[in-house]
Structure formats: structure tokens, C-alpha cells
Design a protein around this motif. Sequence first.
Motif, short mmCIF file in Angstrom:
data_model
loop_
_atom_site.label_atom_id
_atom_site.label_comp_id
_atom_site.label_asym_id
_atom_site.label_seq_id
_atom_site.Cartn_x
_atom_site.Cartn_y
_atom_site.Cartn_z
N GLY A 80 -13.42 -13.04 -17.13
CA GLY A 80 -13.50 -13.40 -15.68
C GLY A 80 -12.94 -14.63 -15.12
N ASP A 81 -11.99 -15.10 -15.84
CA ASP A 81 -11.45 -16.62 -15.27
C ASP A 81 -9.90 -16.42 -15.09
OD1 ASP A 81 -12.06 -19.52 -14.88
OD2 ASP A 81 -11.01 -19.95 -17.01
N GLY A 82 -9.42 -15.50 -15.03
CA GLY A 82 -7.99 -15.28 -14.68
C GLY A 82 -7.81 -13.78 -13.85
N VAL A 83 -6.85 -13.76 -13.00
CA VAL A 83 -6.51 -12.40 -12.27
C VAL A 83 -5.06 -12.50 -11.83
CG1 VAL A 83 -7.03 -13.84 -10.29
CG2 VAL A 83 -7.31 -11.37 -9.99
N GLU A 84 -4.67 -11.18 -12.04
CA GLU A 84 -3.37 -11.07 -11.37
C GLU A 84 -3.52 -9.63 -10.58
OE1 GLU A 84 -1.28 -9.55 -14.91
OE2 GLU A 84 -1.20 -11.52 -15.87
N ARG A 85 -2.41 -9.77 -9.60
CA ARG A 85 -2.16 -8.92 -8.66
C ARG A 85 -1.26 -7.77 -8.89
NH1 ARG A 85 -1.37 -11.02 -2.67
NH2 ARG A 85 0.89 -10.22 -2.76
N ASP A 86 -1.37 -6.67 -8.75
CA ASP A 86 -0.65 -5.58 -8.95
C ASP A 86 0.32 -5.18 -7.54
OD1 ASP A 86 0.86 -3.27 -9.49
OD2 ASP A 86 -0.95 -1.95 -10.12
N PRO A 87 1.37 -5.53 -7.62
CA PRO A 87 2.24 -5.29 -6.17
C PRO A 87 2.26 -3.86 -5.92
CG PRO A 87 3.69 -6.06 -7.90
CD PRO A 87 2.41 -6.02 -8.69
N ALA A 88 2.32 -2.96 -6.82
CA ALA A 88 2.45 -1.47 -6.46
C ALA A 88 0.97 -0.74 -6.20
CB ALA A 88 3.04 -0.78 -7.78
N ALA A 89 -0.11 -1.34 -6.16
CA ALA A 89 -1.43 -0.91 -6.09
C ALA A 89 -1.47 -0.63 -4.51
CB ALA A 89 -2.57 -2.01 -6.43
N ASP A 90 -2.34 0.48 -4.38
CA ASP A 90 -2.60 0.70 -2.82
C ASP A 90 -4.00 0.21 -2.27
OD1 ASP A 90 -3.98 2.56 -4.26
OD2 ASP A 90 -3.06 4.40 -3.35
N GLY A 91 -4.70 -0.39 -3.21
CA GLY A 91 -5.86 -0.78 -3.04
C GLY A 91 -5.99 -2.06 -2.12
N TYR A 92 -7.47 -2.44 -1.90
CA TYR A 92 -7.66 -3.50 -1.07
C TYR A 92 -7.30 -4.87 -1.84
CZ TYR A 92 -9.42 -0.15 1.98
OH TYR A 92 -9.69 0.81 3.00
N ARG A 93 -7.08 -5.79 -0.93
CA ARG A 93 -6.81 -7.10 -1.34
C ARG A 93 -6.76 -8.05 -0.48
NH1 ARG A 93 -1.80 -8.71 0.67
NH2 ARG A 93 -0.45 -7.13 1.29
N LEU A 94 -6.57 -9.32 -0.96
CA LEU A 94 -6.94 -10.59 0.23
C LEU A 94 -5.42 -10.64 0.68
CD1 LEU A 94 -8.99 -13.28 -1.65
CD2 LEU A 94 -9.58 -11.79 0.29
N PRO A 95 -5.40 -10.94 2.23
CA PRO A 95 -3.99 -11.45 2.63
C PRO A 95 -3.24 -12.33 2.05
CG PRO A 95 -5.57 -12.06 4.07
CD PRO A 95 -6.28 -11.34 2.94
N ASP A 96 -1.95 -12.38 1.83
CA ASP A 96 -1.09 -13.61 1.73
C ASP A 96 -1.22 -14.57 3.04
OD1 ASP A 96 -0.19 -12.76 -0.74
OD2 ASP A 96 1.55 -12.24 0.02
N GLU A 97 -1.35 -15.77 2.78
CA GLU A 97 -1.38 -16.63 4.28
C GLU A 97 -0.44 -16.48 5.09
OE1 GLU A 97 -1.26 -20.85 4.11
OE2 GLU A 97 -0.17 -21.01 2.27
#
Length: 224
Positions: free
Chosen positions: A96-113
Motif C-alpha cells: 500500500g505504499d507505492g503506486v504506478e499508473r497504467d497509461p493504457a487503462a481506460d479507467g478513472y484517474r487523477l488529472p495531471d496538473e
Amino acid sequence: MDAPAPLTMIAVPPGEVTLSDRRTRRRWQVEVAPCELAAHPVTQELYAQVTGARPSTAAGDRLPVEGVSWWDAVRFCNALSARQELTPAYRVADDGDGVERDPAADGYRLPDEAEWEHACRAGTTGPRYGPLDEIAWYRGNSGERPHEVGSRRPNAWGFGDTLGNVWEWCWDVYDAEVYGSYRVLRGGGWFDEHWSCRASVRRRSHPTFRVDDVGFRVARSPAG
């Protein structure tokens, strides 16, 4: 089961935005790819439907959820994606202490600034897209409390509450060399003076930080 709380996603066209940081006096340009961004911050109603939790200090279904950390927002995005049978955007480490973003995913995410600022500006170049009292809840008109999303005038692309009401978590690390894992916050909140409610203002905080004027909105990348 209750009817799903409304979530309106708006297509953000590609473009270029110049980000700036007052602390370092640095400016840099970012190319923004097409994406979708929620018209408003996540509401307490939607957050409760997806997570079963109501962490906010001020209660109201149409109020923006607040008292949520960056980590809470990441987990909400994955839970909402699963609820709609989309591919989660985040891979969270087992500890629970690290996270990676999948650029190919179609799910929801936080916006880049950069996506956030591009959508906030909606083609304008000034500090705000309109008179602050018409477009935002801030210390000068909020009564020092949050207000229902969508109750101030949206910008030309249909986005409301980008300025004022609650600060919004973004995906980005603020400055890893100086602040470690601190993440970017944008937009200003209901307790802020007018100078904090500008399209360019950046704030940062630890990803576990929770307070009653910080929330978030969700984004999605185009499918395929």
C-alpha cells in the motif's frame, strides 16, 4: 441499490499550457493530450456510493467530498473503475505504499496538473476565466464553508468549481528533490483569499494529508 450519483465527464481538447511555480520562479510548457475530466469535483454522494464512507466535515450529498487524502483519491478512482467494469488506472503495491499508473487503462484517474490547468483556463490566458465572485466560492463569499458543486458559473468548456470550493489533488509529484512524495494541489478552496484562487497557483501536501478544504475530481484517458 440507489441510483448512481451523477458524474458528467467533459472532453478536453489537446493543447499546450505553460505551468509556473512561484516558489522556484520556474516556467515550463507542457503538451496536453485529449482526455476527459469531470465537470465538478467528486461529490459526497458519489464518494459514499463507491466507498461506503463519508469522511467530510460538512455534510451534504451535493457538497464536494473533502477530508480525503491523495491515497484516498487514488483508491476511489480504482473502485469507481471496477464499478463500471473499466480497467483500473493504478497498480497499488501490496504494502500500500507505492503506486504506478497504467497509461493504457481506460479507467478513472487523477488529472495531471497540466490537464487540470488546461481545462481550468478553457482557452483563456488570465488568472481566472471570469469575475471571482461569479465563478468561485472563496473566503470573500463562502461564509467559510463549502457549497454544492455547480452552484457558480462554469467556464466556456463547462467545468465548474475549478477555482474555489475545495483544493483538488493532482497526480503529479510537486518537487521530489525538496519535498519527497508531496503531491500537487490546485484551484484554491472555500477558506482561501482571492490570490490563491487562480489558474496558475500550485500548492503541495503529503499524500496522506486530509483536511476540510481538499477534494478532487476524476479524469479518464481516451479508450484505445
